[in-house]
Design a protein around this motif. Structure first.
Motif, PDB file in Angstrom:
ATOM      1  N   LEU A  24       0.832  -1.207   0.000  1.00 17.69           N
ATOM      2  CA  LEU A  24       0.000   0.000   0.000  1.00 17.69           C
ATOM      3  C   LEU A  24       0.862   1.250   0.000  1.00 17.69           C
ATOM      4  CD1 LEU A  24      -2.646  -1.091   2.626  1.00 17.69           C
ATOM      5  CD2 LEU A  24      -3.164  -0.420   0.274  1.00 17.69           C
ATOM      6  N   LYS A  25       1.907   1.239   0.836  1.00 17.86           N
ATOM      7  CA  LYS A  25       2.773   2.395   0.954  1.00 17.86           C
ATOM      8  C   LYS A  25       3.425   2.741  -0.384  1.00 17.86           C
ATOM      9  CE  LYS A  25       5.459   4.710   4.318  1.00 17.86           C
ATOM     10  NZ  LYS A  25       6.842   4.904   4.616  1.00 17.86           N
ATOM     11  N   SER A  26       3.959   1.742  -1.056  1.00 17.14           N
ATOM     12  CA  SER A  26       4.625   2.063  -2.324  1.00 17.14           C
ATOM     13  C   SER A  26       3.616   2.499  -3.373  1.00 17.14           C
ATOM     14  CB  SER A  26       5.500   0.900  -2.820  1.00 17.14           C
ATOM     15  OG  SER A  26       4.753  -0.253  -2.919  1.00 17.14           O
ATOM     16  N   MET A  27       2.422   1.954  -3.295  1.00 18.97           N
ATOM     17  CA  MET A  27       1.376   2.354  -4.228  1.00 18.97           C
ATOM     18  C   MET A  27       1.019   3.845  -4.076  1.00 18.97           C
ATOM     19  SD  MET A  27      -2.310   0.504  -4.147  1.00 18.97           S
ATOM     20  CE  MET A  27      -3.794   1.360  -4.560  1.00 18.97           C
ATOM     21  N   PHE A  28       0.907   4.328  -2.825  1.00 18.90           N
ATOM     22  CA  PHE A  28       0.534   5.729  -2.614  1.00 18.90           C
ATOM     23  C   PHE A  28       1.708   6.678  -2.808  1.00 18.90           C
ATOM     24  CE2 PHE A  28      -3.042   3.645  -0.489  1.00 18.90           C
ATOM     25  CZ  PHE A  28      -4.062   4.260  -1.190  1.00 18.90           C
ATOM     26  N   GLU A  29       2.904   6.248  -2.417  1.00 16.26           N
ATOM     27  CA  GLU A  29       4.060   7.116  -2.602  1.00 16.26           C
ATOM     28  C   GLU A  29       4.333   7.357  -4.078  1.00 16.26           C
ATOM     29  OE1 GLU A  29       6.244   6.581   1.690  1.00 16.26           O
ATOM     30  OE2 GLU A  29       6.988   5.418  -0.009  1.00 16.26           O
ATOM     31  N   ALA A  30       4.068   6.364  -4.899  1.00 13.10           N
ATOM     32  CA  ALA A  30       4.248   6.503  -6.346  1.00 13.10           C
ATOM     33  C   ALA A  30       3.314   7.569  -6.920  1.00 13.10           C
ATOM     34  CB  ALA A  30       4.005   5.164  -7.022  1.00 13.10           C
ATOM     35  N   GLN A  31       2.252   7.874  -6.182  1.00 14.07           N
ATOM     36  CA  GLN A  31       1.278   8.860  -6.665  1.00 14.07           C
ATOM     37  C   GLN A  31       1.513  10.255  -6.079  1.00 14.07           C
ATOM     38  OE1 GLN A  31      -2.427   7.991  -7.922  1.00 14.07           O
ATOM     39  NE2 GLN A  31      -2.562   5.923  -7.107  1.00 14.07           N
ATOM     40  N   ASN A  32       2.672  10.442  -5.406  1.00 12.98           N
ATOM     41  CA  ASN A  32       3.042  11.750  -4.863  1.00 12.98           C
ATOM     42  C   ASN A  32       1.995  12.394  -3.962  1.00 12.98           C
ATOM     43  OD1 ASN A  32       5.634  11.862  -6.131  1.00 12.98           O
ATOM     44  ND2 ASN A  32       4.535  12.181  -8.060  1.00 12.98           N
ATOM     45  N   VAL A  33       1.520  11.628  -2.995  1.00 19.11           N
ATOM     46  CA  VAL A  33       0.597  12.213  -2.024  1.00 19.11           C
ATOM     47  C   VAL A  33       1.395  13.171  -1.131  1.00 19.11           C
ATOM     48  CG1 VAL A  33      -0.906  10.180  -2.021  1.00 19.11           C
ATOM     49  CG2 VAL A  33       0.901  10.360  -0.310  1.00 19.11           C
ATOM     50  N   LYS A  34       0.700  14.103  -0.487  1.00 21.74           N
ATOM     51  CA  LYS A  34       1.386  15.062   0.378  1.00 21.74           C
ATOM     52  C   LYS A  34       1.709  14.401   1.715  1.00 21.74           C
ATOM     53  CE  LYS A  34       0.450  19.294   2.902  1.00 21.74           C
ATOM     54  NZ  LYS A  34      -0.697  20.087   3.359  1.00 21.74           N
ATOM     55  N   ASP A  35       0.752  13.665   2.220  1.00 19.80           N
ATOM     56  CA  ASP A  35       0.919  13.026   3.517  1.00 19.80           C
ATOM     57  C   ASP A  35       0.177  11.699   3.485  1.00 19.80           C
ATOM     58  OD1 ASP A  35       1.662  12.710   6.144  1.00 19.80           O
ATOM     59  OD2 ASP A  35       0.132  14.060   6.957  1.00 19.80           O
ATOM     60  N   LEU A  36       0.840  10.661   3.979  1.00 14.85           N
ATOM     61  CA  LEU A  36       0.211   9.343   4.027  1.00 14.85           C
ATOM     62  C   LEU A  36       0.201   8.857   5.465  1.00 14.85           C
ATOM     63  CD1 LEU A  36      -0.909   6.840   2.471  1.00 14.85           C
ATOM     64  CD2 LEU A  36       1.435   5.983   2.451  1.00 14.85           C
ATOM     65  N   LYS A  37      -0.987   8.571   5.968  1.00 15.53           N
ATOM     66  CA  LYS A  37      -1.090   8.050   7.329  1.00 15.53           C
ATOM     67  C   LYS A  37      -1.767   6.686   7.289  1.00 15.53           C
ATOM     68  CE  LYS A  37      -0.848  11.951  10.387  1.00 15.53           C
ATOM     69  NZ  LYS A  37      -0.284  13.021   9.575  1.00 15.53           N
ATOM     70  N   ILE A  38      -1.425   5.861   8.268  1.00 14.12           N
ATOM     71  CA  ILE A  38      -1.978   4.509   8.330  1.00 14.12           C
ATOM     72  C   ILE A  38      -2.797   4.358   9.607  1.00 14.12           C
ATOM     73  CG2 ILE A  38      -1.427   2.032   8.313  1.00 14.12           C
ATOM     74  CD1 ILE A  38      -0.159   3.380   5.895  1.00 14.12           C
ATOM     75  N   ALA A  39      -4.023   3.900   9.453  1.00 13.80           N
ATOM     76  CA  ALA A  39      -4.870   3.622  10.611  1.00 13.80           C
ATOM     77  C   ALA A  39      -5.363   2.178  10.508  1.00 13.80           C
ATOM     78  CB  ALA A  39      -6.069   4.572  10.640  1.00 13.80           C
ATOM     79  N   THR A  40      -5.347   1.481  11.634  1.00 12.75           N
ATOM     80  CA  THR A  40      -5.879   0.110  11.614  1.00 12.75           C
ATOM     81  C   THR A  40      -6.704  -0.137  12.861  1.00 12.75           C
ATOM     82  OG1 THR A  40      -5.351  -2.241  11.352  1.00 12.75           O
ATOM     83  CG2 THR A  40      -3.810  -0.966  12.682  1.00 12.75           C
ATOM     84  N   LEU A  41      -7.808  -0.830  12.696  1.00 13.87           N
ATOM     85  CA  LEU A  41      -8.645  -1.146  13.855  1.00 13.87           C
ATOM     86  C   LEU A  41      -7.928  -2.142  14.759  1.00 13.87           C
ATOM     87  CD1 LEU A  41     -11.182  -1.092  15.549  1.00 13.87           C
ATOM     88  CD2 LEU A  41     -12.237  -2.687  13.939  1.00 13.87           C
ATOM     89  N   PHE A  42      -7.419  -3.230  14.173  1.00 15.73           N
ATOM     90  CA  PHE A  42      -6.716  -4.239  14.983  1.00 15.73           C
ATOM     91  C   PHE A  42      -5.261  -4.347  14.564  1.00 15.73           C
ATOM     92  CE2 PHE A  42     -11.169  -5.759  14.817  1.00 15.73           C
ATOM     93  CZ  PHE A  42     -11.459  -5.623  16.168  1.00 15.73           C
ATOM     94  N   PHE A  43      -4.404  -4.645  15.531  1.00 15.09           N
ATOM     95  CA  PHE A  43      -2.969  -4.792  15.280  1.00 15.09           C
ATOM     96  C   PHE A  43      -2.440  -5.961  16.095  1.00 15.09           C
ATOM     97  CE2 PHE A  43       1.478  -3.193  16.353  1.00 15.09           C
ATOM     98  CZ  PHE A  43       2.019  -3.568  15.132  1.00 15.09           C
ATOM     99  N   LYS A  44      -1.671  -6.835  15.415  1.00  7.27           N
ATOM    100  CA  LYS A  44      -1.053  -7.977  16.108  1.00  7.27           C
ATOM    101  C   LYS A  44       0.447  -7.695  16.234  1.00  7.27           C
ATOM    102  CE  LYS A  44      -4.075 -11.594  14.110  1.00  7.27           C
ATOM    103  NZ  LYS A  44      -4.104 -12.664  13.081  1.00  7.27           N
ATOM    104  N   PRO A  45       0.889  -7.043  17.338  1.00  5.24           N
ATOM    105  CA  PRO A  45       2.300  -6.659  17.468  1.00  5.24           C
ATOM    106  C   PRO A  45       3.269  -7.831  17.324  1.00  5.24           C
ATOM    107  CG  PRO A  45       1.092  -6.181  19.504  1.00  5.24           C
ATOM    108  CD  PRO A  45       0.092  -6.627  18.511  1.00  5.24           C
ATOM    109  N   GLU A  46       2.887  -9.007  17.821  1.00  2.36           N
ATOM    110  CA  GLU A  46       3.797 -10.168  17.764  1.00  2.36           C
ATOM    111  C   GLU A  46       3.997 -10.697  16.349  1.00  2.36           C
ATOM    112  OE1 GLU A  46       1.898 -13.014  20.446  1.00  2.36           O
ATOM    113  OE2 GLU A  46       1.365 -11.256  21.638  1.00  2.36           O
ATOM    114  N   ALA A  47       3.078 -10.379  15.452  1.00  2.00           N
ATOM    115  CA  ALA A  47       3.185 -10.891  14.083  1.00  2.00           C
ATOM    116  C   ALA A  47       3.832  -9.881  13.140  1.00  2.00           C
ATOM    117  CB  ALA A  47       1.790 -11.250  13.558  1.00  2.00           C
ATOM    118  N   TYR A  48       3.909  -8.602  13.589  1.00  2.27           N
ATOM    119  CA  TYR A  48       4.364  -7.521  12.713  1.00  2.27           C
ATOM    120  C   TYR A  48       5.841  -7.663  12.363  1.00  2.27           C
ATOM    121  CZ  TYR A  48       4.320  -2.805  10.739  1.00  2.27           C
ATOM    122  OH  TYR A  48       4.385  -1.737   9.884  1.00  2.27           O
TER     123      TYR A  48
END
Ligand code: IMP
Ligand code: MG
Length: 176
Positions: free
Chosen positions: A112-136
């Protein structure tokens, strides 16, 4: 207890707790983004439900769109993340907030990050409802996290096990 295909799942997170976590994220994001009209980008299929509820809690002007990515096969995340539906609008100079249902290994985030950076966005933020820290396994910063959970497979609230379970309003966890 519920059964989806061959597996059993037990209740884990109540609808009320999910809703408060989403409301809190919406408030935080609204405070961080002042003048801009953000574009919220939900990641299909899993994020359709969180995006819908998130939008209802977001108190300012905003736009919404979706992309579709696939990496999961059954219960395992694969490194091969495919873009099934992309964004077909100009993102130059936009503030984009990606909304995920869950971040597990983080492989989808890399794509996702490379997809949006390729489009020259001004700011890209990531939000997620759930996060599995041990799997990251990535070091991409996740700006907004709703609820951290242990490294166990969950279903409900948009999340599926091989297609089933997305319609369940609460979160269920794989039974040991
Ligand atoms: P990642 O690429 O490993 O971070 O996985 C991200 C995607 O895998 C999520 O957007 C979900 O669609 C799916 N996923 C990860 N963990 C779970 C889970 O516990 N239940 C259902 N789907 C999951
Ligand atoms: Mg997903």
């Amino acid at each position: 207890m519920i059964q989806l295909h061959d597996k059993h799942f037990v209740p884990f997170i109540k609808a009320k707790e999910i809703d408060s976590a989403i409301a809190k994220m919406a408030q935080e994001i609204a405070e961080d983004i002042d003048e801009e009209v953000p574009l919220f980008v939900g990641v299909l299929n899993g994020a359709f439900m969180v995006v819908s509820d998130f939008m209802k809690h977001y108190p300012k002007n905003c736009e919404v769109s979706f992309v579709k990515m696939a990496s999961y096969e059954g219960m395992t995340s694969t490194d091969d993340v495919k873009e099934l539906i992309g964004i077909n609008q100009d993102l130059l100079g936009r503030t984009v907030v990606v909304i995920e249902d869950i971040v597990d290994t983080g492989n989808t985030l890399v794509a996702l990050k490379s997809m949006f950076e390729a489009q020259n966005v001004k700011d890209l933020k990531i939000a997620t409802l759930f996060f599995k820290p041990e799997a990251y396994r990535q070091n991409i910063k996740i700006d907004y996290i709703g609820i951290e959970i242990p490294n166990k497979f969950i279903v409900g609230y948009g999340l599926d096990y091989d297609g089933l379970g997305r319609n369940i309003p609460e979160i269920y966890q794989l039974k040991d």
